[in-house]
Design a protein around this motif. Structure first.
Motif, mmCIF file in Angstrom:
data_model
loop_
_atom_site.group_PDB
_atom_site.id
_atom_site.type_symbol
_atom_site.label_atom_id
_atom_site.label_comp_id
_atom_site.label_asym_id
_atom_site.label_seq_id
_atom_site.Cartn_x
_atom_site.Cartn_y
_atom_site.Cartn_z
ATOM 1 N N SER A 425 0.908 -1.215 -0.074
ATOM 2 C CA SER A 425 0.143 -0.064 -0.039
ATOM 3 C C SER A 425 1.019 1.437 -0.177
ATOM 4 C CB SER A 425 -0.844 0.094 1.185
ATOM 5 O OG SER A 425 -0.039 0.183 2.334
ATOM 6 N N ARG A 427 0.902 3.783 1.995
ATOM 7 C CA ARG A 427 0.941 4.058 3.324
ATOM 8 C C ARG A 427 2.326 3.278 3.628
ATOM 9 N NH1 ARG A 427 -3.578 3.630 7.691
ATOM 10 N NH2 ARG A 427 -4.116 5.407 6.420
ATOM 11 N N ALA A 428 2.432 2.155 3.230
ATOM 12 C CA ALA A 428 3.556 1.371 3.685
ATOM 13 C C ALA A 428 4.848 1.771 2.861
ATOM 14 C CB ALA A 428 3.187 -0.295 3.480
ATOM 15 N N LYS A 429 4.624 2.531 1.858
ATOM 16 C CA LYS A 429 5.893 2.875 1.047
ATOM 17 C C LYS A 429 6.177 4.199 1.634
ATOM 18 C CE LYS A 429 5.030 1.428 -3.658
ATOM 19 N NZ LYS A 429 4.557 1.678 -4.965
ATOM 20 N N ARG A 430 5.312 4.932 2.089
ATOM 21 C CA ARG A 430 5.659 6.316 2.962
ATOM 22 C C ARG A 430 6.557 5.855 4.370
ATOM 23 N NH1 ARG A 430 0.837 8.043 1.250
ATOM 24 N NH2 ARG A 430 -0.145 7.833 3.343
ATOM 25 N N ALA A 431 6.098 4.793 5.007
ATOM 26 C CA ALA A 431 6.605 4.426 6.253
ATOM 27 C C ALA A 431 8.078 3.979 6.009
ATOM 28 C CB ALA A 431 5.928 3.324 6.879
#
Length: 449
Positions: A425, A427-431
């Protein structure tokens, strides 16, 4: 006040003066009421003992007055009437259950013939040739109070509890009635006093399958399957744990009596405990010798005469009430499908097979010994052969996921490929980007720019 030991017969009833009948009716009512008060106290003390706690111990000696105090408090509480209820039915529903439970005590024999104020009379309100059918009718009619109370409350949970009560009675009333058939076949009567007299025991020998066996007086031993099924069905009929599904707190708040309060709520509690005491008395009458003394007390010549039999009767009833309480403190509530499956697929077939076997034994009782052995041995041998040589149904191994996909019927909904990888997702990439600084190339000097 004492009299000679004598089994009452149907001709002994209907001869009492009006004041004696009134005393008997009052005694039966007081027996049910006091049995309820002591039953609640007894249950709380026994369950407390099982859970390693004292239970009620403050009001009166051993907490005996706690139930009386609770009853008085409940009577003076505010009586709340739901706005959507049917007021007439809502008011009379609890009284139906109480009346049916108390009426059943009228045909229960508490003792033999005794003398009361110079009048010879049986320790029983009345008896009829079909007294056991009266007991079954009272047990069946009692559920009307629960159903009407749940329907008249105008609420969802009470209605569901009332419907559960109906299904429960239909399912287990059949097993209850069939379990009494063995008692009719053995005693030859449906009179409660006659059934008690037929369990006298100790002076007769019964011939079964060509063998002479001593017949113990209690049908709980001679008709053990009927006794077990009857008691299980009696627990279900009284809505006691583990069959208290109409009151299931975890699902229905309090079931059919959710919207009841004050004295009407107390009447529902009264009907439940009176029904428990009544069914214990019915079980004692049909299977445990009634008011007759158990062995070795029966060795005493005066054990079954005078007023002593009432003591043995009360002792047996208390023992069965203890079993009711024991079940509540031990077994968890059944799931509804398990409850229905147990009644229809377990108790009912076993009951029918037992009645068939008992009828076969009675039919062949007049045959020659060798004929009886052949008539009983052949069905037993066939049954054993079927059990031994019945082809075992091996459980098929569960197919793998790929096999399930390959065997899908044509025209089914299309499936994505099995090796499809779901992308991460955003969001996981940004984290991940926040934890690891991005590499944007060689460092440059701002001045040169």
């Amino acid at each position: 006040m004492n009299g000679l030991a004598q089994d009452p017969t149907l001709s002994d009833f209907g001869q009492d003066p009006w004041w004696l009948i009134l005393i008997k009716v009052l005694f039966a009512f007081v027996f049910g009421l006091v049995g309820t008060l002591l039953g609640v106290w007894f249950e709380r003390r026994v369950v407390g003992r099982m859970q390693v706690r004292p239970g009620p111990n403050q009001a009166g000696p051993f907490g005996l007055l706690q139930t009386l105090a609770d009853g008085l408090k409940m009577a003076f509480k505010e009586d709340i009437l739901p706005k959507a209820s049917d007021k007439v039915v809502y008011f009379f529903a609890p009284t139906i259950s109480v009346i049916c439970a108390v009426t059943a005590l009228s045909v229960i024999p508490f003792g033999p013939m005794v003398s009361i104020f110079g009048t010879r009379t049986p320790l029983q309100v009345t008896d009829v040739p079909v007294a056991v059918l009266v007991l079954l009718a009272c047990s069946s009619m009692g559920v009307y109070g629960l159903v009407l109370g749940g329907w008249a409350s105008g609420s969802t949970y009470p209605l569901l509890g009332g419907l559960r009560s109906t299904a429960q009675v239909i399912s287990y009333e059949i097993a209850l009635g069939l379990s009494v058939v063995g008692v009719f076949m053995t005693a030859g009567t449906m009179s409660t006093s006659g059934i008690v007299a037929a369990q006298s025991g100790g002076d007769r020998v019964t011939s079964i399958a060509g063998f002479d066996l001593y017949a113990p007086g209690w049908y709980a031993i001679l008709l053990l399957p009927s006794f077990i099924i009857f008691f299980i069905a009696a627990v279900a009929e009284t809505n006691r744990a583990p069959f208290d599904l109409p009151e299931a707190e975890s699902e229905l708040v309090a079931g059919y009596m959710t919207e009841y309060s004050s004295l009407k709520f107390a009447l529902f509690m009264l009907s439940e405990y009176v029904a428990m005491v009544t069914m214990s008395a019915v079980t004692v009458t049909l299977f445990l010798g009634g008011w007759r003394a158990p062995w070795p007390i029966s060795i005493w010549d005066g054990a079954n005469s005078g007023w002593w039999p009432m003591l043995w009767f009360m002792g047996k009833v208390i023992a069965l009430v203890f079993v009711f309480v024991w079940l509540r403190g031990t077994l968890p509530r059944l799931r509804y499908d398990q409850f229905m499956r147990f009644g229809w697929k377990v108790l009912l077939p076993i009951n029918l097979l037992w009645i068939l076997a008992l009828g076969g034994i009675r039919v062949t009782s007049g045959w020659e010994r060798n004929d009886r052995l052949v008539a009983i041995g052949i069905p037993v041998a066939i049954l054993l052969a079927v059990v031994i040589f019945w082809p075992s149904r091996r459980q098929q191994p569960t197919p793998t996921l790929q096999e399930q996909v390959d065997t899908r019927p044509p025209g089914s909904f299309p499936l994505p490929p099995m090796d499809l990888q779901v992308p991460p997702s955003p969001r996981a990439k940004r984290a991940v980007a926040e934890r690891e600084p991005a590499q944007v190339g060689p460092a440059t000097d701002d001045k040169e720019v």
